[in-house]
Design an enzyme around this catalytic site. Structure first.
Site, short mmCIF file in Angstrom:
data_model
loop_
_atom_site.label_atom_id
_atom_site.label_comp_id
_atom_site.label_asym_id
_atom_site.label_seq_id
_atom_site.Cartn_x
_atom_site.Cartn_y
_atom_site.Cartn_z
N VAL A 221 0.88 -1.18 0.00
CA VAL A 221 0.00 0.00 0.00
C VAL A 221 0.91 1.22 0.00
CG1 VAL A 221 -1.79 1.27 1.26
CG2 VAL A 221 -1.70 -1.21 1.46
N HIS A 222 0.75 2.10 -0.97
CA HIS A 222 1.57 3.32 -0.93
C HIS A 222 0.91 4.54 -1.56
CE1 HIS A 222 2.41 2.42 -5.14
NE2 HIS A 222 2.88 3.64 -5.24
N ARG A 223 -0.24 4.38 -2.21
CA ARG A 223 -0.82 5.50 -2.95
C ARG A 223 -1.31 6.58 -2.00
NH1 ARG A 223 -0.04 5.77 -7.94
NH2 ARG A 223 0.41 3.71 -8.70
#
Ligand code: UD1
Ligand code: UDP
Length: 386
Positions: A221-223
């Site tokens: 998860v990085h957005r």
């Protein structure tokens, strides 16, 4: 014969990895005709988001590093434009090569097109049709500043046509008479090239991480939309924890520093719960070969990453995407990527469906023949009449 001087502009993790496909093809097949220079904007600077890839993937090391670091969009992009402009004026490359959709891509497109250097864009034409994403703005603006546009998929090629790009244009190509190509995806070249090497070089990784083949879930998860909205991040991670415990299946989560920062600052109690949950393992970002091995050996992928969702296809793994749309739309049509956004019910339903029926899926070849970098470099030679 003088060589064509190509300036790669990279700055963020996925671009560095993408540039390795071009770097390798130049080294192996085009070194008599093409000289490669690399400018790193410094957008990513932690070792595990940058240096590790240059070392591991034997990528041409940056000739220039602007060291811009992290900052709000406007400041970060403007620092990059200033630095890129200086390098362009001194180095006078024949063309610049841009990758993907980050702020580094946009800065390269603006700086080079205003100085009339031809811009060639790899991964052109991808669209999410969500202009709230910074990447969507970066893509559209970069494409419209480009002279050669290399679209990885049919959908990307069609998007360019819908925006007025004409496949029938004939040379000489310019920013006002650009050429669009359907190329395939250089990341498929990379996965084919590195998959076996990952098995060989990282053979002890699963044991070290206490994982068994086909018996764990890989999650990234990085957005911005997920990390900077702690409500969304909280929903996603608490639902994943619930699923891990219900199915007694380990989740390995190599998280971007941005995600860890949000967990530490806005979701401390949940972060503490995740740390003591026996099924959840949050780890720092892993190297590309390690990631490749994890993708190859996991049971399912859950991600909001563009690159990782595509790699799920390369390695024939079902994938849940934590967004409401994707640029890689063929994966959704194919049924092997499911878009759940941050909706816990959809996440649960798609997880249950894939965990029970995830082995009967088919993975057609959407992304070319593994020689996309060579195709692109040949077209660059043609552009310069070589
Ligand atoms: C950027 C790209 C995104 C891409 C991602 C790949 C833009 C707008 N976004 O997002 O499209 O998917 O890279 O990973 O260009 N940070 C560190 N160490 C670093 C770099 C960043 O800790 O080496 C932290 C900082 O707190 C920073 C935050 O991550 O503020 C965000 O970094 P930034 O480069 O702005 O965007 P990414 O989220 O990495
Ligand atoms: N990746 C990696 N280590 C990690 C997470 C991702 O090497 O810990 C690789 C992944 O295999 C893919 C690329 O980084 O090739 C995707 O980058 P990212 O998810 O940061 O960005 P996006 O593709 O969404 O722009």
């Amino acid at each position: 014969m003088s060589k064509i001087k190509v300036l790669n502009i990279v700055g963020a993790r996925p671009q560095i990895i993408k540039s390795s496909a071009i770097s390798r093809a130049i080294r192996l097949n085009f070194s008599d005709e093409i000289e490669e220079l690399t400018l790193h904007t410094g957008q990513h600077y932690d070792k595990e988001l940058s240096e590790v890839f240059f070392d591991e993937l034997e990528i041409h090391k940056p000739d220039f590093n602007l060291g811009v670091g992290s900052a709000p969009h406007g400041r970060q992009t403007s620092l990059m434009i200033t630095g890129i402009e200086e390098v362009l004026l001194k180095q006078k490359p024949d063309c610049i090569l841009l990758y993907g959709d980050t702020n580094s891509t946009l800065a390269g497109a603006i700086a080079a097109s205003k100085l009339h250097f031809p811009v060639f864009h790899i991964e052109a034409g991808l669209r999410s049709f969500n202009k709230k994403m910074p990447e969507e703005l970066n893509r559209i603006m970069s494409d419209h500043a480009s002279t050669l546009l290399f679209a990885p998929t049919n959908a990307a090629f069609k998007n360019l046509m819908n925006e007025g790009f004409r496949p029938e244009n004939s040379p000489p190509y310019t920013i006002d008479n650009p050429k669009i190509y359907l190329t395939g995806d250089i990341m498929y070249d990379n996965s084919l090239f590195f998959a076996e090497l990952a098995e060989r070089k990282k053979s002890s990784l699963l044991e070290v991480m206490h994982l068994e083949r086909d018996k764990f879930i890989l999650t990234t998860v990085h957005r911005e939309i997920n990390t900077d909205d702690t409500r969304r991040l909280g929903i996603i991670l608490s639902t994943l924890k619930e699923l891990a415990e219900k199915h007694c299946i380990p989740f390995v989560m190599p998280f971007h520093p941005r995600t860890i920062n949000s967990l530490k600052s806005g979701l401390k109690p949940l972060f503490d719960e995740l740390k003591i949950c026996g099924y959840i393992s949050i780890v720092p970002p892993v190297s590309y070969l390690e990631m490749t091995l994890l993708e190859k050996t996991c049971r399912m992928i859950i991600t909001d990453s563009g690159g990782v969702q595509k790699e799920s296809h390369f390695f024939k793994k079902p994938c849940i995407v934590l967004r409401k749309e994707t640029e890689w739309i063929e994966l959704v049509t194919n049924g092997t990527v499911k878009l759940t956004d941050a909706n816990p019910d959809r996440l649960r339903d798609e997880f249950e469906a894939f965990i029970h029926n995830g082995t009967d899926l088919v993975y057609p070849g959407f992304y070319g023949d593994g020689k996309t970098a060579e195709f692109i470099l040949n077209e660059i030679l043609h552009f310069f009449n070589k």
